[in-house]
Scaffold this motif. Structure first.
Motif, PDB file in Angstrom:
ATOM      1  N   GLN A  46     -73.993 -71.374 -40.263  1.00  0.00           N
ATOM      2  CA  GLN A  46     -72.923 -70.620 -39.624  1.00  0.00           C
ATOM      3  C   GLN A  46     -72.921 -70.847 -38.114  1.00  0.00           C
ATOM      4  OE1 GLN A  46     -73.037 -66.497 -40.634  1.00  0.00           O
ATOM      5  NE2 GLN A  46     -72.653 -66.822 -42.819  1.00  0.00           N
ATOM      6  N   THR A  47     -71.729 -70.744 -37.518  1.00  0.00           N
ATOM      7  CA  THR A  47     -71.557 -71.062 -36.101  1.00  0.00           C
ATOM      8  C   THR A  47     -72.422 -70.209 -35.197  1.00  0.00           C
ATOM      9  OG1 THR A  47     -69.277 -71.706 -36.557  1.00  0.00           O
ATOM     10  CG2 THR A  47     -69.865 -71.290 -34.261  1.00  0.00           C
ATOM     11  N   GLU A  48     -72.503 -68.888 -35.490  1.00  0.00           N
ATOM     12  CA  GLU A  48     -73.276 -68.020 -34.609  1.00  0.00           C
ATOM     13  C   GLU A  48     -74.744 -68.394 -34.579  1.00  0.00           C
ATOM     14  OE1 GLU A  48     -72.463 -65.424 -38.356  1.00  0.00           O
ATOM     15  OE2 GLU A  48     -71.480 -67.020 -37.219  1.00  0.00           O
ATOM     16  N   HIS A  49     -75.276 -68.879 -35.697  1.00  0.00           N
ATOM     17  CA  HIS A  49     -76.663 -69.318 -35.717  1.00  0.00           C
ATOM     18  C   HIS A  49     -76.817 -70.672 -35.034  1.00  0.00           C
ATOM     19  CE1 HIS A  49     -77.645 -65.959 -38.212  1.00  0.00           C
ATOM     20  NE2 HIS A  49     -76.875 -66.372 -39.207  1.00  0.00           N
ATOM     21  N   HIS A  51     -75.461 -71.687 -32.426  1.00  0.00           N
ATOM     22  CA  HIS A  51     -75.523 -71.509 -30.980  1.00  0.00           C
ATOM     23  C   HIS A  51     -76.800 -70.812 -30.519  1.00  0.00           C
ATOM     24  CE1 HIS A  51     -71.617 -73.159 -30.698  1.00  0.00           C
ATOM     25  NE2 HIS A  51     -70.940 -72.086 -31.109  1.00  0.00           N
ATOM     26  N   ASP A  52     -77.664 -70.460 -31.449  1.00  0.00           N
ATOM     27  CA  ASP A  52     -78.945 -69.818 -31.123  1.00  0.00           C
ATOM     28  C   ASP A  52     -80.004 -70.908 -30.965  1.00  0.00           C
ATOM     29  OD1 ASP A  52     -81.362 -68.515 -31.005  1.00  0.00           O
ATOM     30  OD2 ASP A  52     -80.971 -67.184 -32.692  1.00  0.00           O
TER      31      ASP A  52
END
Length: 364
Positions: A46-49, A51-52
């Protein structure tokens, strides 16, 4: 397999998506086909992960670890992209259920599966890797044997530590004093925290083992609630501390620490020792009665506490009867019968829902 949704892409990295195999908090796993016709399980993060930075580092490590494995017992990684805006990983598709699904549906499996899993782990260890996340959900059952998946927290045998910028893993357990004493050296060497909720031995200390954290009092500390009760209800009368040698160091530590604390608190006591090789508590009860005590603390475990309780009841003892956490067991109630009535048992644990400061934790 679940059909693709309207928002799913048709292709990723040259692979044509055929359907969904599953989805979770980390991303979606698709069944996909390569240009050469090979089927793969393609995991898209997923995108939010993505960017982590810490998660992306973990994902890179998963790909590196999985690609280094050359064994028929694990899925291979024919392709991956760890640097794109939406990183993904393709592994060989295994047409079989997970061990979790199989056990849930069919119950226990033959012992040959355990043999195959042991062989799989041995082969993987020979490549220099430790999986470190073996669980039924990470074991797929192919027609020709089990396959291990998800090497996201695997480490090489040469690694000695995981830095804070990488990942921190807390291990809860083990459950007994003996296993803790046997395992603590390994955790110290790996610089991994060992968080224990049940071990009470004083042989493992945080001074000697910086990786160790015990969340309950040691065995000697379990008597503290009993000391408070005795100070309020039996002073100035004497208390009999019964050291049941069948319970080994547990009973000895408890009785010794309570006797020391009672001397310092002006609480008179007498110690009664029960040999480990006897089941006859009559002599111990006779000694208790001759001592003229108003309270008894039993230092042993549940089965023999039941024998002692029955002997006390038969002798007509009506004083306070106390014991610690190991006696909180169905075996005590069943074997003691009516003689279990009136016993006060202390525990090192509380109901989190009843403690105001712990309510947010309990609610979570």
């Amino acid at each position: 397999m679940i059909p693709l949704r309207s928002g799913d892409p048709a292709r990723i990295g040259g692979y044509r998506l055929l359907g969904r195999l599953g989805a979770g908090g980390m991303g979606v796993v698709y069944l996909a086909r390569s240009t050469g016709g090979a089927l793969v399980a393609l995991e898209v993060i997923q995108t939010e992960h993505a960017h982590d930075p810490q998660f992306r580092a973990r994902f890179r490590r998963e790909v590196t670890a999985a690609r280094s494995i050359n064994t028929p017992w694990a899925t291979t990684v024919p392709d991956a992209d760890t640097e794109s805006d939406t990183p993904w990983l393709a592994t060989t598709y295994i047409p079989g259920p997970s061990l979790t699904e199989t056990i849930t549906t069919h119950g226990p499996l033959p012992h040959t599966l355990a043999t195959n899993l042991a062989q799989a782990l041995h082969t993987i260890h020979q490549t220099g890797l430790i999986h470190r996340d073996i669980k039924p959900a990470n074991i797929l059952l192919a027609p020709n044997g089990p396959r291990l998946i998800d090497f996201g927290i695997a480490r090489t045998l040469d690694d000695t530590a995981i830095t804070a910028r990488d990942v921190v893993i807390a291990v809860i357990g083990p459950t007994t004093d003996a296993t803790c004493e046997a395992a603590i050296g390994t955790y110290d060497k790996a610089e991994l925290p060992l968080l224990s909720v049940s071990v009470g031995t004083a042989e493992v200390s945080t001074v000697e083992h910086p990786s160790y954290l015990r969340t309950r009092p040691d065995d000697g500390g379990l008597g503290l609630p009993l000391l408070s009760y005795l100070a309020l209800h039996t002073r100035p009368h004497r208390t009999a501390l019964v050291d049941d040698r069948a319970a080994g160091d547990y009973s000895w530590n408890l009785v010794r620490s309570m006797a020391t604390a009672m001397r310092g608190g002006d609480l008179p006591s007498v110690t009664v020792t029960v040999p480990a090789d006897t089941r006859d508590f009559g002599r111990a009860v006779d000694e208790v009665r001759r001592s003229g005590v108003r309270a008894v603390v039993f230092g042993g475990l549940a089965p023999r506490a039941a024998l002692f309780a029955r002997e006390l009841s038969s002798a007509g003892f009506t004083g306070a009867r106390l014991a610690t956490q190991p006696v909180i067991d169905a075996a005590f109630l069943k074997r003691a019968g009516e003689a279990a009535n009136g016993w006060l048992l202390s525990s090192a644990f509380i109901d989190a829902t009843a403690l105001p400061a712990a309510r947010p934790f309990a609610a979570a």
